[in-house]
Design a protein around this motif. Structure first.
Motif, PDB file in Angstrom:
ATOM      1  N   ILE A  92      20.484  22.346  79.447  1.00  0.00           N
ATOM      2  CA  ILE A  92      20.389  23.183  80.655  1.00  0.00           C
ATOM      3  C   ILE A  92      21.589  24.118  80.771  1.00  0.00           C
ATOM      4  N   ASP A  93      22.609  23.934  79.906  1.00  0.00           N
ATOM      5  CA  ASP A  93      23.874  24.667  80.059  1.00  0.00           C
ATOM      6  C   ASP A  93      23.669  26.168  80.257  1.00  0.00           C
ATOM      7  N   GLU A  94      24.545  26.710  81.098  1.00  0.00           N
ATOM      8  CA  GLU A  94      24.530  28.162  81.304  1.00  0.00           C
ATOM      9  C   GLU A  94      25.022  28.877  80.047  1.00  0.00           C
ATOM     10  N   ASP A  95      26.086  28.324  79.426  1.00  0.00           N
ATOM     11  CA  ASP A  95      26.627  28.936  78.213  1.00  0.00           C
ATOM     12  C   ASP A  95      25.834  28.423  77.012  1.00  0.00           C
ATOM     13  N   VAL A  96      25.008  29.293  76.463  1.00  0.00           N
ATOM     14  CA  VAL A  96      24.153  28.890  75.344  1.00  0.00           C
ATOM     15  C   VAL A  96      24.852  29.236  74.040  1.00  0.00           C
ATOM     16  N   ALA A  97      24.984  28.247  73.159  1.00  0.00           N
ATOM     17  CA  ALA A  97      25.568  28.518  71.840  1.00  0.00           C
ATOM     18  C   ALA A  97      24.572  29.331  71.032  1.00  0.00           C
ATOM     19  N   ASP A 132      -6.153  39.094  83.012  1.00  0.00           N
ATOM     20  CA  ASP A 132      -4.851  38.778  82.426  1.00  0.00           C
ATOM     21  C   ASP A 132      -3.998  38.081  83.465  1.00  0.00           C
ATOM     22  N   ILE A 133      -2.955  37.424  82.990  1.00  0.00           N
ATOM     23  CA  ILE A 133      -2.092  36.671  83.904  1.00  0.00           C
ATOM     24  C   ILE A 133      -0.667  36.721  83.359  1.00  0.00           C
ATOM     25  N   THR A 134       0.300  36.736  84.275  1.00  0.00           N
ATOM     26  CA  THR A 134       1.711  36.651  83.910  1.00  0.00           C
ATOM     27  C   THR A 134       2.239  35.320  84.409  1.00  0.00           C
ATOM     28  N   LEU A 135       2.836  34.536  83.512  1.00  0.00           N
ATOM     29  CA  LEU A 135       3.407  33.239  83.889  1.00  0.00           C
ATOM     30  C   LEU A 135       4.881  33.227  83.517  1.00  0.00           C
ATOM     31  N   GLU A 136       5.607  32.273  84.085  1.00  0.00           N
ATOM     32  CA  GLU A 136       7.060  32.217  83.847  1.00  0.00           C
ATOM     33  C   GLU A 136       7.446  30.859  83.293  1.00  0.00           C
ATOM     34  N   ALA A 137       8.289  30.873  82.260  1.00  0.00           N
ATOM     35  CA  ALA A 137       8.867  29.637  81.732  1.00  0.00           C
ATOM     36  C   ALA A 137      10.185  29.407  82.459  1.00  0.00           C
ATOM     37  N   SER A 138      10.171  28.459  83.384  1.00  0.00           N
ATOM     38  CA  SER A 138      11.354  28.262  84.232  1.00  0.00           C
ATOM     39  C   SER A 138      11.502  26.782  84.546  1.00  0.00           C
ATOM     40  N   ARG A 139      12.757  26.351  84.715  1.00  0.00           N
ATOM     41  CA  ARG A 139      13.003  24.954  85.068  1.00  0.00           C
ATOM     42  C   ARG A 139      12.773  24.706  86.558  1.00  0.00           C
ATOM     43  N   GLU A 140      12.591  25.762  87.331  1.00  0.00           N
ATOM     44  CA  GLU A 140      12.444  25.586  88.781  1.00  0.00           C
ATOM     45  C   GLU A 140      11.187  24.806  89.130  1.00  0.00           C
ATOM     46  N   ASN A 141      10.108  25.060  88.366  1.00  0.00           N
ATOM     47  CA  ASN A 141       8.889  24.285  88.658  1.00  0.00           C
ATOM     48  C   ASN A 141       8.586  23.356  87.485  1.00  0.00           C
ATOM     49  N   SER A 142       9.643  22.632  87.046  1.00  0.00           N
ATOM     50  CA  SER A 142       9.465  21.793  85.861  1.00  0.00           C
ATOM     51  C   SER A 142       9.213  20.335  86.223  1.00  0.00           C
ATOM     52  N   LYS A 143       8.469  20.121  87.301  1.00  0.00           N
ATOM     53  CA  LYS A 143       8.019  18.759  87.570  1.00  0.00           C
ATOM     54  C   LYS A 143       6.750  18.531  86.762  1.00  0.00           C
ATOM     55  N   PRO A 144       6.551  17.319  86.242  1.00  0.00           N
ATOM     56  CA  PRO A 144       5.344  17.060  85.450  1.00  0.00           C
ATOM     57  C   PRO A 144       4.087  17.413  86.242  1.00  0.00           C
ATOM     58  N   ARG A 145       3.174  18.086  85.576  1.00  0.00           N
ATOM     59  CA  ARG A 145       1.876  18.511  86.125  1.00  0.00           C
ATOM     60  C   ARG A 145       2.005  19.604  87.190  1.00  0.00           C
ATOM     61  N   ALA A 146       3.209  20.178  87.364  1.00  0.00           N
ATOM     62  CA  ALA A 146       3.362  21.248  88.367  1.00  0.00           C
ATOM     63  C   ALA A 146       2.589  22.475  87.913  1.00  0.00           C
ATOM     64  N   MET A 147       1.837  23.053  88.841  1.00  0.00           N
ATOM     65  CA  MET A 147       1.030  24.229  88.515  1.00  0.00           C
ATOM     66  C   MET A 147       1.928  25.435  88.299  1.00  0.00           C
ATOM     67  N   ALA A 150       9.092  29.552  73.539  1.00  0.00           N
ATOM     68  CA  ALA A 150      10.538  29.455  73.307  1.00  0.00           C
ATOM     69  C   ALA A 150      11.251  30.442  74.219  1.00  0.00           C
ATOM     70  N   ALA A 151      12.114  29.904  75.090  1.00  0.00           N
ATOM     71  CA  ALA A 151      12.911  30.734  75.994  1.00  0.00           C
ATOM     72  C   ALA A 151      14.382  30.472  75.685  1.00  0.00           C
ATOM     73  N   THR A 152      14.990  31.343  74.917  1.00  0.00           N
ATOM     74  CA  THR A 152      16.380  31.216  74.448  1.00  0.00           C
ATOM     75  C   THR A 152      16.556  29.892  73.697  1.00  0.00           C
ATOM     76  N   ASN A 153      17.237  28.904  74.323  1.00  0.00           N
ATOM     77  CA  ASN A 153      17.458  27.633  73.613  1.00  0.00           C
ATOM     78  C   ASN A 153      16.542  26.520  74.115  1.00  0.00           C
ATOM     79  N   ASN A 154      15.619  26.863  74.990  1.00  0.00           N
ATOM     80  CA  ASN A 154      14.692  25.868  75.537  1.00  0.00           C
ATOM     81  C   ASN A 154      13.280  26.068  75.011  1.00  0.00           C
ATOM     82  N   LEU A 155      12.594  24.964  74.767  1.00  0.00           N
ATOM     83  CA  LEU A 155      11.193  25.015  74.357  1.00  0.00           C
ATOM     84  C   LEU A 155      10.352  24.431  75.488  1.00  0.00           C
ATOM     85  N   TYR A 156       9.495  25.262  76.054  1.00  0.00           N
ATOM     86  CA  TYR A 156       8.604  24.823  77.123  1.00  0.00           C
ATOM     87  C   TYR A 156       7.232  24.522  76.549  1.00  0.00           C
TER      88      TYR A 156
END
Length: 447
Positions: free
Chosen positions: A21-26, A376-391, A434-440
């Protein structure tokens, strides 16, 4: 609004996220490629540090039949190391440019991974037994005195903790002067092609010391160079057919039966440019960053900076479908040129039935297009709604005028957060982003 995925309406929900989750991504942790294998049970990612991480899907548990298997780390290994070309005084990055799985033939799995110069064939195999009871050595591995051996033992296989081993079986090197941008396994499962900026080579998976050069667009005088190869792919069913795209926005389809050197294409796909919309940036944004055949082999999809186009292989003069990915950026091309974002190479992918397509955008947004309903649809890869099964809520970008409550202004988009690499499970509605160093990992909602 219901999601896009082909067939019945369904909605996408969060499944998993991998990575710190680090802000500073290697820099080394930034994901540079994502690929499902043919069954979809394994998911491989490569990163800028030369590592390959393979996730395996857990079997569904009987206690929770609706919770489809999650992907957990199966194997991690260092595929490439940084090198130095002493003749050209050039550093060769370890970054993994592409991963391609081979169809599974036995218990082991095989994949090709490449950096800018060297392609490697890796074998990933499991070991859960070990031999015990040797005659010439003790259990701790020390050799025994042959004169003290009074009886012979038959070694036995004993169970042990599961070990997953990754071993390089072939190394295909020294065939590319320029940076490799694509590798593609042929449908004969014996050969594959690799493409760099000016040449495409055909390899046999068993032969590492030579390859056949099948396309060479290098001019005698490099000052006359007007275009480069940006991507190449083999046809999914016809082992003699492949396509490659160029920085001029054109796609050439070649047939290896016609000639050993495929400098003369069989088909040439190009959309005529609208003179009224020509600008300083026209040539840059028309460069194709990815080309993918549909699973059926009837269509191919190309991604340029602002759009995704679907071509029928039987019609060369224009695409049959064009989808705008982020048209609202057309007015921002000048600042995107200044911060080099205009040169970002976005990939695209098909779903298993070829009825929907997906590609990435900025601000960790990704886009899906349903080919049947044209929605068409635009979706976001974000940790804000990263609860399991969250729409996943559809996102909207406001280009001007009054901004509605749920909309995001085009001026507040974060161009450092970009989704360049995505993959769609070959049989199910499961996607990896793939969003930077995270895989959703997202999947469709099961009621």
């Amino acid at each position: 609004m219901a999601g896009v995925g082909g067939g019945n309406d369904f909605q996408w929900c969060f499944s998993q996220v991998k990575g710190a989750i680090d802000e500073d991504v290697a820099e080394a942790d930034i994901i540079s490629t994502v690929e499902f294998n043919y069954s979809g049970d394994l998911l491989a990612t490569g990163d800028k540090g030369g590592r390959v991480v393979i996730f395996q899907r857990e079997q569904e548990s009987k206690n929770r039949p609706l919770s489809r298997g999650e992907y957990n780390v199966y194997s991690t290994f260092q595929s490439h190391e940084p090198e130095f070309d002493y003749l050209k005084s050039l550093e060769i990055e370890e970054k993994i440019n592409k991963i391609r799985w081979l169809p599974q033939q036995n218990a082991a799995h095989f994949l090709l991974s490449t950096n800018d110069k060297t392609i490697k064939l890796w074998k990933i195999s499991e070991r859960d037994k070990r031999a015990e009871g040797y005659n010439l050595k003790d259990e701790d591995g020390r050799l025994r005195d042959p004169f003290r051996i009074t009886s012979l033992r038959v070694p036995v296989l004993m169970p042990m903790d599961l070990m997953v081993e990754a071993s390089p079986r072939r190394i295909f090197a020294n065939a590319h002067t320029y940076h490799i941008n694509s590798i593609s396994i042929n449908s004969d499962h014996e050969t594959y092609l690799s493409a760099d900026d000016l040449r495409i080579n055909l390899w046999h998976l068993e032969i590492t010391d030579r390859s056949f050069n099948i396309v060479d667009i290098k001019p005698a005088n490099m000052e006359e160079l007007t275009e480069v190869i940006t991507a190449a792919e083999c046809h999914p069913h016809q082992c003699n057919v492949f396509v490659y795209s160029s920085s001029k926005g054109t796609i050439r389809l070649c047939d290896m039966r016609a000639a050993a050197l495929c400098d003369r294409h069989s088909k040439f796909f190009e959309e005529p440019e609208d003179p009224s919309s020509r600008s300083f940036f026209s040539e840059i944004i028309s460069s194709i960053s990815d080309v993918k055949f549909s699973h059926s082999g009837r269509y191919m999809m190309t991604r340029d900076y602002l759009s995704v186009k679907v071509w029928d292989l039987n019609m060369e003069n224009r695409p049959v479908e064009t989808y705008q990915v982020h048209e609202y950026l057309r007015s921002k091309l000048c600042s995107l040129y200044e911060n080099d974002c205009i040169f970002d190479k976005f990939e695209c992918c098909w779903n298993g039935s070829d009825s929907a397509i997906m590609t990435g955008s900025y601000n960790n947004f990704f886009r899906m297009f349903d080919r049947n309903t044209r929605r068409d649809i635009t979706l976001e890869a974000s940790r804000e709604n990263s609860k399991p099964r969250a729409m996943l809520k559809p996102r909207k970008v406001c280009t001007g005028g009054k901004r509605k409550k749920d909309e995001i202004s085009v001026d507040s988009l974060d161009f450092n957060k970009k989704i360049l690499h995505t993959a769609w499970h070959p049989k199910e509605n499961v996607i990896a982003v793939a969003a930077t160093n995270n895989l959703y990992i997202f999947q469709d909602k099961i009621n």
